[in-house]
Design an enzyme around this catalytic site. Structure first.
Site, PDB file in Angstrom:
ATOM      1  N   HIS A  41       0.904  -1.128   0.041  1.00 33.29           N
ATOM      2  CA  HIS A  41      -0.061  -0.222  -0.004  1.00 33.29           C
ATOM      3  C   HIS A  41       1.012   1.449  -0.095  1.00 33.29           C
ATOM      4  CE1 HIS A  41      -3.097  -2.893   1.347  1.00 33.29           C
ATOM      5  NE2 HIS A  41      -3.919  -2.222   0.736  1.00 33.29           N
ATOM      6  N   HIS A  48      -2.939  -5.598  -6.327  1.00 34.21           N
ATOM      7  CA  HIS A  48      -2.989  -6.724  -5.354  1.00 34.21           C
ATOM      8  C   HIS A  48      -4.455  -7.219  -5.325  1.00 34.21           C
ATOM      9  CE1 HIS A  48      -3.411  -3.377  -2.603  1.00 34.21           C
ATOM     10  NE2 HIS A  48      -4.314  -3.994  -2.093  1.00 34.21           N
ATOM     11  N   CYS A  83     -14.585  -5.180   3.424  1.00 34.09           N
ATOM     12  CA  CYS A  83     -13.649  -5.572   2.682  1.00 34.09           C
ATOM     13  C   CYS A  83     -12.371  -6.006   3.097  1.00 34.09           C
ATOM     14  CB  CYS A  83     -13.563  -3.980   1.637  1.00 34.09           C
ATOM     15  SG  CYS A  83     -13.068  -2.682   2.834  1.00 34.09           S
ATOM     16  N   HIS A  85      -8.503  -8.480   2.126  1.00 33.21           N
ATOM     17  CA  HIS A  85      -7.726  -9.260   1.121  1.00 33.21           C
ATOM     18  C   HIS A  85      -7.520 -10.672   1.171  1.00 33.21           C
ATOM     19  CE1 HIS A  85      -6.096  -4.932   2.106  1.00 33.21           C
ATOM     20  NE2 HIS A  85      -5.952  -4.908   0.633  1.00 33.21           N
ATOM     21  N   GLU A 103     -15.117  -9.691  11.078  1.00 35.92           N
ATOM     22  CA  GLU A 103     -15.446  -8.301  11.484  1.00 35.92           C
ATOM     23  C   GLU A 103     -16.819  -8.229  12.038  1.00 35.92           C
ATOM     24  OE1 GLU A 103     -14.763  -5.520   8.227  1.00 35.92           O
ATOM     25  OE2 GLU A 103     -12.766  -5.995   7.831  1.00 35.92           O
ATOM     26  N   GLU A 130      -4.533   2.735  -2.604  1.00 32.63           N
ATOM     27  CA  GLU A 130      -5.263   1.181  -2.597  1.00 32.63           C
ATOM     28  C   GLU A 130      -5.142   0.915  -4.271  1.00 32.63           C
ATOM     29  OE1 GLU A 130      -6.385  -0.963  -1.085  1.00 32.63           O
ATOM     30  OE2 GLU A 130      -6.913   0.027   0.837  1.00 32.63           O
ATOM     31  N   GLU A 132      -5.732  -1.975  -6.498  1.00 33.17           N
ATOM     32  CA  GLU A 132      -6.538  -3.343  -6.245  1.00 33.17           C
ATOM     33  C   GLU A 132      -7.228  -3.948  -7.443  1.00 33.17           C
ATOM     34  OE1 GLU A 132      -7.170  -3.142  -1.376  1.00 33.17           O
ATOM     35  OE2 GLU A 132      -8.845  -2.398  -2.647  1.00 33.17           O
TER      36      GLU A 132
END
Length: 197
Positions: A41, A48, A83, A85, A103, A130, A132
């Site tokens: 990041h 990614h 959200c 990864h 979460e 970000e 992504e």
């Protein structure tokens, strides 16, 4: 929640927790290798794999969350339901379900793939980027929330009009509108025309 190799290996509360690795990809989403999460990041950012989840209640309202103030990236801002990864080698669908449980303390009653979107959003507050290749998911939630306060500061179920008002008044994640716009066709299919998405 069952312990999987991913959750066992990457348990952040483990005293011997290793660095979190992200899966680096090319423009087509083909895996190239890995990078440590924070390093991926740092400007200019490394492309990614990521995922974004949009869950709705039976009335067609979107569950949004305010990210915890202690998060290193985009703390205190509002964003979509969940959200994150995938771990290297972890399927995006499995990662989305895992992280939603971690979460918010719930498992979606329905979760479906809704395409991908590629973006590059610098975060002015942190200076992080970000960059992504984001796998999108839509679904339904019927269970009560048990949000982890270290991850989530607050939650709300919102209609499209309520979301528009909040978006005008509150700070949202840099990527929120990009992923919302990309997933709208799947949201409309899920919630029906009366929900107004």
């Amino acid at each position: 929640m069952p312990i999987t190799p991913a959750t066992a290996t990457h348990n952040p509360s483990s005293p011997a927790a290793e660095a979190i690795l992200l899966e680096l990809v090319d423009e087509d989403g083909v895996t190239l290798g890995t990078a440590e999460k924070l390093a991926a990041h740092q400007p200019p950012g490394q492309l990614h794999r990521a995922f974004s989840v949009f869950l709705f209640d039976e009335r067609g309202r979107l569950l949004i969350q305010q990210r915890a103030l202690g998060k290193y990236h985009s703390p205190g801002v509002w964003s979509n339901t969940c959200c994150g990864h995938p771990y290297p080698g972890e399927a995006p669908f499995a990662a989305a379900a895992r992280r939603t449980f971690e979460e918010l303390g719930l498992s979606p009653s329905l979760l479906a793939e809704a395409g991908t979107v590629r973006y590059n959003h610098p975060d002015p507050a942190s200076g992080l980027v970000e960059r992504e290749y984001n796998h999108l998911f839509v679904g339904m939630v019927q269970a009560p929330l048990r949000a982890d306060p270290e991850e989530v500061a607050s939650t709300a179920f919102v209609t499209p009009d309520e979301l528009a008002r909040r978006h005008a008044e509150d700070t949202f994640s840099a990527w929120f509108m990009t992923v919302l716009d990309a997933v709208r066709p799947a949201i409309r299919e899920l919630t029906g025309p009366s929900a107004g998405w």
